[in-house]
Design a protein around this motif. Sequence first.
Motif, PDB file in Angstrom:
ATOM      1  N   ALA A  23      44.831 112.893  55.849  1.00 47.21           N
ATOM      2  CA  ALA A  23      45.813 112.245  54.968  1.00 47.21           C
ATOM      3  C   ALA A  23      46.994 113.158  54.680  1.00 47.21           C
ATOM      4  N   GLY A  24      46.815 114.463  54.867  1.00 50.65           N
ATOM      5  CA  GLY A  24      47.889 115.402  54.576  1.00 50.65           C
ATOM      6  C   GLY A  24      48.872 115.564  55.719  1.00 50.65           C
ATOM      7  N   CYS A  25      48.358 115.786  56.926  1.00 56.84           N
ATOM      8  CA  CYS A  25      49.245 116.063  58.070  1.00 56.84           C
ATOM      9  C   CYS A  25      49.255 114.948  59.112  1.00 56.84           C
ATOM     10  N   CYS A  26      48.390 113.948  58.936  1.00 57.59           N
ATOM     11  CA  CYS A  26      48.284 112.791  59.849  1.00 57.59           C
ATOM     12  C   CYS A  26      47.802 113.155  61.249  1.00 57.59           C
ATOM     13  N   LYS A  27      47.213 114.331  61.414  1.00 62.06           N
ATOM     14  CA  LYS A  27      46.670 114.747  62.707  1.00 62.06           C
ATOM     15  C   LYS A  27      45.160 114.519  62.706  1.00 62.06           C
ATOM     16  N   PRO A  28      44.552 114.362  63.891  1.00 62.29           N
ATOM     17  CA  PRO A  28      43.099 114.167  63.953  1.00 62.29           C
ATOM     18  C   PRO A  28      42.348 115.382  63.404  1.00 62.29           C
ATOM     19  N   ILE A  29      41.234 115.130  62.767  1.00 60.17           N
ATOM     20  CA  ILE A  29      40.402 116.209  62.238  1.00 60.17           C
ATOM     21  C   ILE A  29      39.332 116.507  63.275  1.00 60.17           C
ATOM     22  N   THR A  30      39.478 117.643  63.945  1.00 59.13           N
ATOM     23  CA  THR A  30      38.542 118.023  64.995  1.00 59.13           C
ATOM     24  C   THR A  30      37.706 119.232  64.596  1.00 59.13           C
ATOM     25  N   GLU A  31      37.996 119.827  63.426  1.00 58.98           N
ATOM     26  CA  GLU A  31      37.238 120.970  62.937  1.00 58.98           C
ATOM     27  C   GLU A  31      35.828 120.534  62.574  1.00 58.98           C
ATOM     28  N   ARG A  32      34.968 121.524  62.327  1.00 58.16           N
ATOM     29  CA  ARG A  32      33.575 121.224  62.011  1.00 58.16           C
ATOM     30  C   ARG A  32      33.437 120.504  60.670  1.00 58.16           C
ATOM     31  N   TYR A  33      34.256 120.895  59.678  1.00 59.90           N
ATOM     32  CA  TYR A  33      34.158 120.307  58.352  1.00 59.90           C
ATOM     33  C   TYR A  33      35.437 119.581  57.980  1.00 59.90           C
ATOM     34  N   LEU A  34      35.274 118.568  57.133  1.00 61.04           N
ATOM     35  CA  LEU A  34      36.418 117.859  56.576  1.00 61.04           C
ATOM     36  C   LEU A  34      36.160 117.632  55.100  1.00 61.04           C
ATOM     37  N   LEU A  35      37.214 117.336  54.356  1.00 56.96           N
ATOM     38  CA  LEU A  35      37.085 117.030  52.939  1.00 56.96           C
ATOM     39  C   LEU A  35      37.377 115.558  52.728  1.00 56.96           C
TER      40      LEU A  35
END
Length: 120
Positions: A23-35
């Motif tokens: 929601a912040g940068c509009c890029k896909p979240i591919t890291e191990r963790y997300l909030l």
Amino acid sequence: MTMDVSKTETTKPAPGQAPQECAGCCKPITERYLLKALDMFWHEDCLKCGCCDCRLGEVGSTLYTKANLILCKRDYLRLFGNTGYCAACSKVIPAFEMVMRARSNVYHLECFACQQCNHR
């Protein structure tokens, strides 16, 4: 308004499905963790306080929102932290508590009631 921040492990998307978008940068979240906060998903680096820029996932599990700002507790209290008194019961209303306002009066949610019938 206070909101909970939850840290979860990213799950792999189903075939043909795109990964969660931040929601912040509009890029896909591919890291191990997300909030997850405000019913949206965030990179750990993207969910930051609008004032001090601290990473909200690191300073606790709660964030504060007001006036379209996302804030840490310290900055929320610094900006909006004037403690008031309930117009009905005259007890202190902490700065982070949700309230009802009517003209110049402020009330605890449980104290806000009709003066005629006492119905909330």
